[in-house]
Structures are given as structure tokens and as C-alpha cells.
Design an enzyme around this catalytic site. Structure first.
Site, PDB file in Angstrom:
ATOM      1  N   SER A  72      -1.746  45.878  -7.901  1.00  0.00           N
ATOM      2  CA  SER A  72      -1.928  44.735  -7.002  1.00  0.00           C
ATOM      3  C   SER A  72      -3.400  44.472  -6.730  1.00  0.00           C
ATOM      4  O   SER A  72      -4.211  45.403  -6.695  1.00  0.00           O
ATOM      5  CB  SER A  72      -1.203  45.034  -5.680  1.00  0.00           C
ATOM      6  OG  SER A  72      -1.552  44.108  -4.689  1.00  0.00           O
ATOM      7  N   LEU A  96      18.693  49.936  -6.038  1.00  0.00           N
ATOM      8  CA  LEU A  96      19.345  48.846  -5.273  1.00  0.00           C
ATOM      9  C   LEU A  96      18.980  48.882  -3.786  1.00  0.00           C
ATOM     10  O   LEU A  96      19.696  48.314  -2.951  1.00  0.00           O
ATOM     11  CB  LEU A  96      20.867  48.888  -5.469  1.00  0.00           C
ATOM     12  CG  LEU A  96      21.330  48.744  -6.931  1.00  0.00           C
ATOM     13  CD1 LEU A  96      22.872  48.783  -6.993  1.00  0.00           C
ATOM     14  CD2 LEU A  96      20.822  47.435  -7.560  1.00  0.00           C
ATOM     15  N   LYS A 113      -1.182  52.082  -4.661  1.00  0.00           N
ATOM     16  CA  LYS A 113      -1.552  51.345  -5.880  1.00  0.00           C
ATOM     17  C   LYS A 113      -2.846  51.915  -6.452  1.00  0.00           C
ATOM     18  O   LYS A 113      -2.978  52.140  -7.657  1.00  0.00           O
ATOM     19  CB  LYS A 113      -1.701  49.848  -5.578  1.00  0.00           C
ATOM     20  CG  LYS A 113      -0.395  49.156  -5.216  1.00  0.00           C
ATOM     21  CD  LYS A 113       0.649  49.312  -6.320  1.00  0.00           C
ATOM     22  CE  LYS A 113       1.970  48.675  -5.949  1.00  0.00           C
ATOM     23  NZ  LYS A 113       3.034  48.939  -6.958  1.00  0.00           N
ATOM     24  N   PHE A 155       8.197  48.860 -12.139  1.00  0.00           N
ATOM     25  CA  PHE A 155       8.099  48.015 -10.941  1.00  0.00           C
ATOM     26  C   PHE A 155       8.574  48.754  -9.690  1.00  0.00           C
ATOM     27  O   PHE A 155       8.185  48.426  -8.580  1.00  0.00           O
ATOM     28  CB  PHE A 155       8.996  46.766 -11.078  1.00  0.00           C
ATOM     29  CG  PHE A 155       8.565  45.797 -12.138  1.00  0.00           C
ATOM     30  CD1 PHE A 155       9.188  45.741 -13.376  1.00  0.00           C
ATOM     31  CD2 PHE A 155       7.516  44.915 -11.887  1.00  0.00           C
ATOM     32  CE1 PHE A 155       8.797  44.827 -14.343  1.00  0.00           C
ATOM     33  CE2 PHE A 155       7.115  43.998 -12.862  1.00  0.00           C
ATOM     34  CZ  PHE A 155       7.753  43.953 -14.076  1.00  0.00           C
ATOM     35  N   ASP A 176      -5.335  41.237   7.244  1.00  0.00           N
ATOM     36  CA  ASP A 176      -5.466  40.146   6.261  1.00  0.00           C
ATOM     37  C   ASP A 176      -6.931  39.992   5.842  1.00  0.00           C
ATOM     38  O   ASP A 176      -7.827  40.055   6.683  1.00  0.00           O
ATOM     39  CB  ASP A 176      -5.000  38.812   6.870  1.00  0.00           C
ATOM     40  CG  ASP A 176      -3.517  38.606   6.645  1.00  0.00           C
ATOM     41  OD1 ASP A 176      -2.951  39.322   5.808  1.00  0.00           O
ATOM     42  OD2 ASP A 176      -2.915  37.746   7.298  1.00  0.00           O
ATOM     43  N   TYR A 216       0.396  51.508   1.571  1.00  0.00           N
ATOM     44  CA  TYR A 216       0.934  50.784   0.405  1.00  0.00           C
ATOM     45  C   TYR A 216      -0.201  50.535  -0.591  1.00  0.00           C
ATOM     46  O   TYR A 216      -0.091  50.886  -1.771  1.00  0.00           O
ATOM     47  CB  TYR A 216       1.571  49.450   0.822  1.00  0.00           C
ATOM     48  CG  TYR A 216       1.698  48.518  -0.340  1.00  0.00           C
ATOM     49  CD1 TYR A 216       0.779  47.475  -0.539  1.00  0.00           C
ATOM     50  CD2 TYR A 216       2.681  48.706  -1.308  1.00  0.00           C
ATOM     51  CE1 TYR A 216       0.858  46.657  -1.643  1.00  0.00           C
ATOM     52  CE2 TYR A 216       2.767  47.885  -2.408  1.00  0.00           C
ATOM     53  CZ  TYR A 216       1.845  46.862  -2.571  1.00  0.00           C
ATOM     54  OH  TYR A 216       1.910  46.057  -3.683  1.00  0.00           O
ATOM     55  N   TYR A 240      -1.499  42.294  -9.787  1.00  0.00           N
ATOM     56  CA  TYR A 240      -0.949  40.972  -9.453  1.00  0.00           C
ATOM     57  C   TYR A 240      -1.707  40.366  -8.279  1.00  0.00           C
ATOM     58  O   TYR A 240      -2.014  41.090  -7.318  1.00  0.00           O
ATOM     59  CB  TYR A 240       0.507  41.078  -8.996  1.00  0.00           C
ATOM     60  CG  TYR A 240       1.435  41.853  -9.878  1.00  0.00           C
ATOM     61  CD1 TYR A 240       2.578  42.425  -9.331  1.00  0.00           C
ATOM     62  CD2 TYR A 240       1.210  42.029 -11.235  1.00  0.00           C
ATOM     63  CE1 TYR A 240       3.471  43.155 -10.112  1.00  0.00           C
ATOM     64  CE2 TYR A 240       2.080  42.760 -12.021  1.00  0.00           C
ATOM     65  CZ  TYR A 240       3.211  43.314 -11.468  1.00  0.00           C
ATOM     66  OH  TYR A 240       4.089  44.043 -12.233  1.00  0.00           O
TER      67      TYR A 240
HETATM   68  C1  WQD Z   1      -0.494  35.138   2.167  1.00  0.00           C
HETATM   69  C2  WQD Z   1      -1.270  34.350   3.201  1.00  0.00           C
HETATM   70  C3  WQD Z   1      -1.259  35.326   5.396  1.00  0.00           C
HETATM   71  C4  WQD Z   1       2.993  34.797   6.152  1.00  0.00           C
HETATM   72  C5  WQD Z   1       0.813  40.654   0.217  1.00  0.00           C
HETATM   73  C6  WQD Z   1       0.503  42.067  -0.152  1.00  0.00           C
HETATM   74  C7  WQD Z   1       0.125  42.137  -1.603  1.00  0.00           C
HETATM   75  C8  WQD Z   1       1.247  41.549  -2.413  1.00  0.00           C
HETATM   76  C9  WQD Z   1       1.508  40.103  -1.981  1.00  0.00           C
HETATM   77  C10 WQD Z   1       2.765  43.225  -3.177  1.00  0.00           C
HETATM   78  C11 WQD Z   1      -2.072  35.265   4.128  1.00  0.00           C
HETATM   79  C12 WQD Z   1      -0.559  33.973   5.393  1.00  0.00           C
HETATM   80  C13 WQD Z   1       1.754  34.798   5.553  1.00  0.00           C
HETATM   81  C14 WQD Z   1       3.218  33.994   7.296  1.00  0.00           C
HETATM   82  C15 WQD Z   1       0.953  33.214   7.179  1.00  0.00           C
HETATM   83  N1  WQD Z   1       2.415  42.327  -2.256  1.00  0.00           N
HETATM   84  N2  WQD Z   1       0.759  34.009   6.053  1.00  0.00           N
HETATM   85  N3  WQD Z   1       2.181  33.228   7.765  1.00  0.00           N
HETATM   86  O1  WQD Z   1      -0.826  39.272   2.398  1.00  0.00           O
HETATM   87  O2  WQD Z   1      -1.855  37.966   0.474  1.00  0.00           O
HETATM   88  O3  WQD Z   1      -0.335  39.880  -0.004  1.00  0.00           O
HETATM   89  O4  WQD Z   1       1.847  40.147  -0.582  1.00  0.00           O
HETATM   90  O5  WQD Z   1       2.174  43.522  -4.183  1.00  0.00           O
HETATM   91  O6  WQD Z   1      -0.084  43.463  -1.967  1.00  0.00           O
HETATM   92  O7  WQD Z   1      -0.596  42.487   0.615  1.00  0.00           O
HETATM   93  O8  WQD Z   1       0.589  37.770   0.933  1.00  0.00           O
HETATM   94  O9  WQD Z   1       2.300  36.075   1.422  1.00  0.00           O
HETATM   95  O10 WQD Z   1       1.920  37.954   3.089  1.00  0.00           O
HETATM   96  O11 WQD Z   1       0.223  36.158   2.881  1.00  0.00           O
HETATM   97  O12 WQD Z   1       0.042  32.520   7.616  1.00  0.00           O
HETATM   98  O13 WQD Z   1       4.337  33.950   7.892  1.00  0.00           O
HETATM   99  O14 WQD Z   1      -0.352  33.660   4.038  1.00  0.00           O
HETATM  100  O15 WQD Z   1      -2.083  35.431   6.554  1.00  0.00           O
HETATM  101  O16 WQD Z   1      -3.289  34.591   4.416  1.00  0.00           O
HETATM  102  P1  WQD Z   1      -0.702  38.711   1.046  1.00  0.00           P
HETATM  103  P2  WQD Z   1       1.355  37.000   2.106  1.00  0.00           P
END
Ligand code: WQD
Length: 338
Positions: free
Chosen positions: A125, A33, A154, A81, A299, A150, A178
Site C-alpha cells: 500500500s 471468509l 505492509k 491479498f 490522515d 496496519y 496500491y
Molecule cells: C480517502 C479520503 C479521508 C471517508 C485508506 C488506507 C489505505 C488503503 C485505502 C488499504 C481521505 C476522506 C474518507 C469519509 C472523508 N487501504 N474521507 N470521509 O485513508 O486514503 O486510505 O484506504 O490498503 O491503506 O489508509 O482512504 O477512502 O479512507 O479516505 O472525508 O467518510 O477521503 O479523509 O482524505 P485513505 P479513505
């Protein structure tokens, strides 16, 4: 048949519990939790009519894990998970991530290795690929140097499972990589419950849409993509949950296979940040308030899945479109803010 779901009151975990119960599995949930609420159990029961057995337990306590498996001798499989998953936090607190994400994995595998036969599904991931050289990304794409502790947990988690399966024929495991999960159950009973300021794009969009956030910051628009913003593969969480049931059935039923396999779980379609914003505006009928800011450290430009292996071997394919997934996310946001 009894299945343990660790992290089962979390976002993807709770949606997977629903699909397992719909397939007739008896589900036991372990969750500490730390990143979810026990009220999610009511949401699951509202959908399926069955409340899963729930044990609040910190998987870092080895003796507690051993006691749990003595109490539940009849567990046929585990879907794991439970893990810390904030990329940025992992950079600040690496040891917390290595202990929580890997120590607990070792304890679970030690218990499963004692059984005559056990199935294990690992929540991995696409982050293991880093910036892949070729799109769409296949399971054969090289695993690259992790961008964060992180991501490293994985990669190391997959190696720990692979090495264990190599010497434990009774253990049958699948790692599911994922891409970007989003959305909520169409019933509106369960969905994503980010704590604090959302790190991920979709919850930040819906919270901006509902007025909880002033405006969305788009992290960079000069990437080498169709519109300069990053591309990801956004998959409906219910599609993702169904893939876990398909993977479990493969582990339980297909005898003559490798006892460790890896599958990418995505839609096979890439969407840019601006395209995701346009999707929100279509399904909500609202204009989203956003501004372009600097790129976010770490990113990658583009990641979307080659889903052929999961389609053919698991007999699973993502069904929801981006708009359908966004509609479910938006309806959920409106419901929880009522
Ligand atoms: C997606 C896109 C950001 C927020 C992460 C983890 C990955 C998985 C999923 C766990 C990117 C852009 C985001 C914002 C933005 N997590 N963005 N403004 O980074 O692809 O993956 O989450 O398993 O392991 O790394 O996902 O949703 O953070 O970003 O522009 O406020 O949206 O730059 O291009 P990400 P995200």
C-alpha cells in the site's frame, strides 16, 4: 498454470481472479471468509464461465498451510491479498494485525522457498510512504514511520519478502503499492462489499447516494490543497487487477531481473475529496448530502503516484477515468441494494 490467490473472494482479489482466468490461468482461492462472502465465487463464474477452486482456510494455521501446498504441488505462483486492513482497528488490536498479516506471510514464504521456482506478489500500500515529501510519489520515495500497525505490517511485510528473496534465488517476488482502489466490475457481477459502516470515501459516498447513510462527513477542508480537502489517487479496481496479471507475467517470463521489485499502482492523477463528490454528482445526476467536519486522525494531506516504472517495466497503465470508476461504483451500489 495454477496460481494461488489468497483473499481471492475479497474486493481486489476477486477482480484479479477474473483477469487471471481471462488470461488462461487456473486459479485456486484460499479465503477465511472473515471479510467476504463465498457467493462472490458465483459472480466470478458469471463473468468468466469458470468457478475457481476454493478452499476455506485460516492461513494462521501453519499445518493447514503446509497440507495445502502438499495437496497443490503444481502451484507456480501466489498472489497474496489475505490480510486485515482496517487502519483504525489495527490501532486497537495490533497483535491481531501482526499475527494475521505477518505470521501468514511467513508460512506462505516458507512453503514457496521449498519449490525449485516460485513467483510471489504481495499486496502492499502507498501507506508505506506516509506523507511523502514530493508529489507524484516514486518507488524511491523514503518509507516513513508507519502511522498505524496496519501500515507497519505492509512495511514489515515488504522487508520480510526482500530479506527472503536475498537468500532464495528460486523465489521471484514483486510488491505492489496500491493507491486508492475504487469501483466495481462493469458486468455488475462483483464489486466492493464493505461490512458495516464504510471507512473508505467512495463506498460511503455511494451508500449516501442510495439513501443508506444520512450524509457524508468530509474530514476537514483546511488542508493546503486546491480546495482544502485531502488529495488521493483513485484507481479503478479492474485497472488494479490487470496490473497483477502484468506483474505475474513479468515474474514468470523475465529471467534476468532482480528477484524482488516494487511498483506503485495508481493513475498518476490526484483528486480531492470535493472533486470525488463532484464526480459522483456528475455520474449519478444526484446532489450528495455532505457536511464538513474535523480532520480524521492520521490522515495525510496528499498522495498520488508516479506511475512511470509500472508503465515502462510492467507495460501497464491505468485506463479508467475517475468518472468511469465512479460510474461503476454507483451502478454496483444500485444493483446490490435492489
Ligand atoms: C480517502 C479520503 C479521508 C471517508 C485508506 C488506507 C489505505 C488503503 C485505502 C488499504 C481521505 C476522506 C474518507 C469519509 C472523508 N487501504 N474521507 N470521509 O485513508 O486514503 O486510505 O484506504 O490498503 O491503506 O489508509 O482512504 O477512502 O479512507 O479516505 O472525508 O467518510 O477521503 O479523509 O482524505 P485513505 P479513505
Amino acid at each position: 498454470m495454477k496460481i494461488l490467490v489468497t483473499g481471492g473472494v475479497g474486493f481486489i482479489g476477486s477482480h484479479t481472479v477474473v483477469e487471471l482466468q481471462k488470461e488462461g490461468f487456473e486459479v485456486v482461492i484460499i479465503d477465511d471468509l472473515s471479510n467476504s462472502s463465498v457467493k462472490v465465487l458465483d459472480g466470478i463464474a458469471a463473468i468468466t464461465g469458470k468457478t475457481p477452486i476454493f478452499e476455506k482456510l485460516d492461513l494462521r494455521e501453519k499445518s493447514k498451510v503446509q497440507d495445502f501446498f502438499i495437496k497443490h504441488q503444481d502451484i507456480a505462483g501466489v498472489i497474496h491479498f489475505a490480510a486485515s486492513k482496517a487502519v483504525g482497528e489495527s490501532v486497537e488490536k495490533p497483535l491481531l494485525y501482526y499475527e494475521n498479516n505477518l505470521g501468514t506471510l511467513v508460512y506462505l514464504l516458507q512453503e514457496l522457498s521449498k519449490k525449485d521456482r516460485a513467483s510471489f506478489i504481495f499486496s502492499s500500500s502507498c501507506t508505506v510512504y506516509g506523507q511523502a515529501d514530493k508529489m507524484p510519489i516514486t518507488e524511491g520515495a523514503p518509507v516513513k514511520e508507519a502511522e498505524s500497525p496496519y501500515g507497519n505490517t505492509k512495511q514489515m511485510g515488504e522487508e520480510i519478502i526482500r530479506d527472503t528473496c536475498r537468500v532464495t534465488p528460486s523465489l521471484n517476488a514483486i510488491a505492489l503499492r496500491y493507491f486508492n482502489p475504487m469501483g466495481a466490475h462493469p458486468s455488475g457481477e462483483i464489486g466492493e462489499l464493505p461490512i458495516g459502516v464504510p471507512q473508505n470515501l467512495v463506498p460511503f459516498i455511494t451508500q449516501t447516494g442510495i439513501g443508506l447513510r444520512e450524509e457524508l462527513s468530509v474530514f476537514g477542508d483546511d488542508y493546503p490543497t486546491v480546495d482544502g480537502t485531502c488529495i488521493r489517487d483513485y484507481i479503478h479496481v479492474v485497472d488494479l487487477a490487470k496490473a497483477h496479471v502484468a506483474a505475474l507475467q513479468r515474474l514468470l517470463n523475465d529471467k534476468n531481473k532482480e528477484n524482488y521489485e516494487v511498483f506503485n499502482l495508481g493513475t498518476g492523477k490526484g483528486s480531492s475529496v470535493l472533486e470525488v463528490i463532484q464526480s459522483f454528482e456528475r455520474v449519478s445526476g444526484k446532489k450528495l448530502n455532505y457536511k464538513i467536519v474535523d480532520k480524521r486522525e492520521g490522515d495525510i494531506t496528499s498522495a498520488y503516484a508516479d506511475t512511470l516504472k509500472a508503465n515502462e517495466v510492467l507495460g501497464w497503465k491505468a485506463e479508467s477515468t475517475l468518472d468511469e470508476a465512479m460510474k461503476s461504483a454507483w451502478e454496483w451500489e444500485q444493483k446490490i441494494r435492489k
